[in-house]
Design an enzyme around this catalytic site. Structure first.
Site, PDB file in Angstrom:
ATOM      1  N   HIS A 130       0.855  -1.343   0.060  1.00  0.00           N
ATOM      2  CA  HIS A 130       0.174   0.100  -0.033  1.00  0.00           C
ATOM      3  C   HIS A 130       0.916   1.317   0.312  1.00  0.00           C
ATOM      4  O   HIS A 130       1.990   1.349   0.477  1.00  0.00           O
ATOM      5  CB  HIS A 130      -0.757  -0.034   1.201  1.00  0.00           C
ATOM      6  CG  HIS A 130      -1.712   1.132   1.447  1.00  0.00           C
ATOM      7  ND1 HIS A 130      -1.519   2.356   1.779  1.00  0.00           N
ATOM      8  CD2 HIS A 130      -3.011   0.961   1.197  1.00  0.00           C
ATOM      9  CE1 HIS A 130      -2.586   2.980   1.827  1.00  0.00           C
ATOM     10  NE2 HIS A 130      -3.832   2.084   1.293  1.00  0.00           N
ATOM     11  N   ASP A 207       3.245  -4.552   7.930  1.00  0.00           N
ATOM     12  CA  ASP A 207       1.731  -3.688   7.754  1.00  0.00           C
ATOM     13  C   ASP A 207       0.613  -4.928   7.972  1.00  0.00           C
ATOM     14  O   ASP A 207       0.511  -5.411   6.851  1.00  0.00           O
ATOM     15  CB  ASP A 207       1.963  -2.970   6.462  1.00  0.00           C
ATOM     16  CG  ASP A 207       0.502  -2.215   6.052  1.00  0.00           C
ATOM     17  OD1 ASP A 207      -0.321  -2.310   6.922  1.00  0.00           O
ATOM     18  OD2 ASP A 207       0.234  -1.477   5.169  1.00  0.00           O
ATOM     19  N   GLN A 210      -4.863  -5.029   6.876  1.00  0.00           N
ATOM     20  CA  GLN A 210      -5.528  -6.032   6.394  1.00  0.00           C
ATOM     21  C   GLN A 210      -5.316  -7.385   6.786  1.00  0.00           C
ATOM     22  O   GLN A 210      -6.177  -8.375   6.416  1.00  0.00           O
ATOM     23  CB  GLN A 210      -5.657  -6.265   4.722  1.00  0.00           C
ATOM     24  CG  GLN A 210      -5.567  -4.990   3.927  1.00  0.00           C
ATOM     25  CD  GLN A 210      -7.073  -4.094   4.128  1.00  0.00           C
ATOM     26  OE1 GLN A 210      -7.876  -5.056   4.243  1.00  0.00           O
ATOM     27  NE2 GLN A 210      -7.190  -3.245   3.997  1.00  0.00           N
ATOM     28  N   LYS A 233     -10.164  -0.625  10.385  1.00  0.00           N
ATOM     29  CA  LYS A 233     -10.471  -1.820   9.905  1.00  0.00           C
ATOM     30  C   LYS A 233     -10.490  -2.989  10.724  1.00  0.00           C
ATOM     31  O   LYS A 233     -10.959  -4.214  10.103  1.00  0.00           O
ATOM     32  CB  LYS A 233      -9.065  -2.075   8.952  1.00  0.00           C
ATOM     33  CG  LYS A 233      -8.929  -0.769   8.014  1.00  0.00           C
ATOM     34  CD  LYS A 233      -8.047  -1.213   6.935  1.00  0.00           C
ATOM     35  CE  LYS A 233      -7.253   0.063   6.200  1.00  0.00           C
ATOM     36  NZ  LYS A 233      -8.235   0.511   5.129  1.00  0.00           N
ATOM     37  N   CYS A 371      -4.818   2.650  -3.639  1.00  0.00           N
ATOM     38  CA  CYS A 371      -3.652   3.245  -3.047  1.00  0.00           C
ATOM     39  C   CYS A 371      -2.343   2.077  -2.987  1.00  0.00           C
ATOM     40  O   CYS A 371      -1.632   2.124  -2.317  1.00  0.00           O
ATOM     41  CB  CYS A 371      -3.571   3.441  -1.542  1.00  0.00           C
ATOM     42  SG  CYS A 371      -4.993   4.634  -1.172  1.00  0.00           S
TER      43      CYS A 371
HETATM   44  N1  PMP Z   1      -1.823  -0.412   4.672  1.00  0.00           N
HETATM   45  C1  PMP Z   1      -2.672  -1.226   4.038  1.00  0.00           C
HETATM   46  C2  PMP Z   1      -2.595  -2.663   3.456  1.00  0.00           C
HETATM   47  C3  PMP Z   1      -4.144  -0.821   3.845  1.00  0.00           C
HETATM   48  O1  PMP Z   1      -5.202  -1.530   3.132  1.00  0.00           O
HETATM   49  C4  PMP Z   1      -4.252   0.671   4.276  1.00  0.00           C
HETATM   50  C5  PMP Z   1      -5.839   1.115   4.309  1.00  0.00           C
HETATM   51  N2  PMP Z   1      -6.335   0.971   3.002  1.00  0.00           N
HETATM   52  C6  PMP Z   1      -3.171   1.129   4.985  1.00  0.00           C
HETATM   53  C7  PMP Z   1      -2.040   0.536   4.934  1.00  0.00           C
HETATM   54  C8  PMP Z   1      -3.572   2.525   5.340  1.00  0.00           C
HETATM   55  O2  PMP Z   1      -4.403   2.752   6.687  1.00  0.00           O
HETATM   56  P1  PMP Z   1      -5.026   3.855   7.294  1.00  0.00           P
HETATM   57  O3  PMP Z   1      -5.512   4.591   5.826  1.00  0.00           O
HETATM   58  O4  PMP Z   1      -6.069   3.397   8.218  1.00  0.00           O
HETATM   59  O5  PMP Z   1      -3.874   4.415   7.919  1.00  0.00           O
END
Ligand code: PMP
Length: 413
Positions: A130, A207, A210, A233, A371
């Protein structure tokens, strides 16, 4: 909760009843919510915990001498050991409350990264990160003279592990990796990767944005140095998340934000910083967010992440089979080990049109680059449509999706 104040939904399939928003209709159709990878809906217990906090418990933490503030401080601090248990961490001191995964990664890149990286050093990431686990490292490398190295993805959306292992070496100071891909659903073999990274002396960051909603996470058995996830999430509030870090590393890192609460003493000449984890929590924290997160983690514990994982695994297989029957549909992300995500494109239909036309049927999916623009580039598409699962989804949701896609395909034929 039911009218008697008892929890409902401890049985698989009854979980849905705990989420009031899912009772809404859109355009006279029941909502089919398939965008949990973007954010999850909230169970009543989380909503109630936040409401109760502001109705009865609200005070600033760590500073009041009166009972209300002491209570709020105690409630806030009690969530640290709960989070530690949730992710299998050895203790509460490594748990830092941040705004979300993005802030957690930025904190590590800015503090550990600036203090430890220089020319000749490498940061190894995967090609499926991401942007939150890519841009901070890329910019840090530009500033420090270190090099960002990217391991490729195979055609099915798995990581090319052999390539990743080849790219890992004595210059690798940081190996940052996504646990579960938000664009492809791929579950990476992070335990194996962390062990290999450790063997070359690299620090590791996972990270888990997910992963945390879909499977039990145990940072001790993963062996990683840092793990991040976002509250929103895991069925909790927005604006709150967790950075877990190995205490010895956290202690060696400079603070991130400077100001109140992160100090022990201040003069005009000098500041002595507070101890870990407070050193990294400057200013008034998101107390209500932490209380809501606590309710969310308790909810997931009640459901049982092993049961959630098994239930969603079954749903994912069902959805994959249904979408496989749609002519012209290509799945993007077919790794053998996947969680929560169905990414796809349909010949001749832009994913944004798919999203809009499904919305007209009350079906909420995501369309775009998620993203993860380099992932889109890798698969030769500008965007994909993505249906993503939560513990409240049912087979009917996936049937509605497949039916909708069939109808839309017919419109473009
Ligand atoms: N890493 C991953 C794999 C994500 O899916 C996301 C959110 N789509 C993020 C980081 C960022 O999370 P946040 O916007 O809650 O900071």
């Amino acid at each position: 909760m039911n009218g008697l104040g008892q929890r409902v939904g401890t049985d698989v399939g009854a979980w849905r009843a705990d989420f009031p928003l899912l009772a809404r209709t859109f355009r006279d159709k029941p909502l089919v919510y398939l965008d949990s990878a973007a954010t999850t809906q909230k169970p009543q217990t989380v909503i109630d915990a936040v409401t109760r906090f502001y109705s009865w418990e609200n005070a600033n933490v760590h500073r009041g001498v009166y009972k209300l503030s002491e209570e709020a401080s105690a409630r806030y601090e009690a969530v640290r050991p709960q989070v530690a248990r949730f992710i299998g961490a050895p203790g509460p001191r490594g748990v830092i409350f941040v705004r979300g995964a993005t802030e957690g990664i930025n904190l590590v890149a800015s503090t550990w990264g600036r203090a430890n990286l220089g020319p000749g050093d490498e940061v190894l990431i995967t090609g499926m990160e991401h942007h939150a686990n890519l841009v901070p490292w890329q910019q840090l490398c530009k500033q420090t003279g270190a090099r960002m190295v990217v391991a490729p993805i195979l055609d099915d959306g798995s990581l090319d592990l052999d390539a990743w292992l080849t790219l890992l070496g004595p210059r690798t100071r940081m190996a940052a990796m996504i646990h579960v891909s938000n664009a492809l659903g791929t579950v990476n073999p992070v335990q194996h990767m962390v062990a290999a990274a450790k063997a070359v002396g690299a620090v590791t960051l996972v990270d888990g944005s997910q992963a945390a909603p879909h499977m039990a996470v145990d940072v001790t058995s993963l062996g990683c140095d840092f793990y991040v996830f976002s509250g929103h999430k895991v069925y909790g509030p927005t604006g709150i998340g967790v950075l877990w870090g190995r205490e010895s590393l956290l202690e060696s890192m400079p603070p991130y934000h400077l100001g109140g609460d992160m100090i022990l003493s201040v003069t005009f000449e000098e500041t002595i910083f507070n101890e870990v984890p407070h050193k990294f929590e400057a200013g008034t924290p998101h107390v209500a967010g932490v209380i809501g997160l606590s309710a969310a983690l308790a909810y997931l514990d009640d459901c049982g992440l092993a049961r959630v994982q098994a239930y969603e695994h079954d749903l994912l297989a069902y959805g994959t089979a249904l979408l496989g029957e749609i002519p012209g549909l290509r799945m993007v992300g077919t790794a053998p080990d996947k969680a929560g995500v169905l990414g796809f494109v349909i010949d001749g239909v832009h994913p944004h049109d798919l999203g809009t036309l499904l919305d007209a049927r009350g079906i909420a999916i995501r369309a775009g680059h998620h993203c993860a623009q380099p992932v889109m580039k890798r698969f030769g598409v500008a965007a994909t449509a993505r249906a993503s699962l939560g513990l409240y989804n049912r087979r009917e949701d996936l049937e509605a999706l497949a039916e909708g896609l069939m109808a839309i395909r017919g419109m473009f034929a």
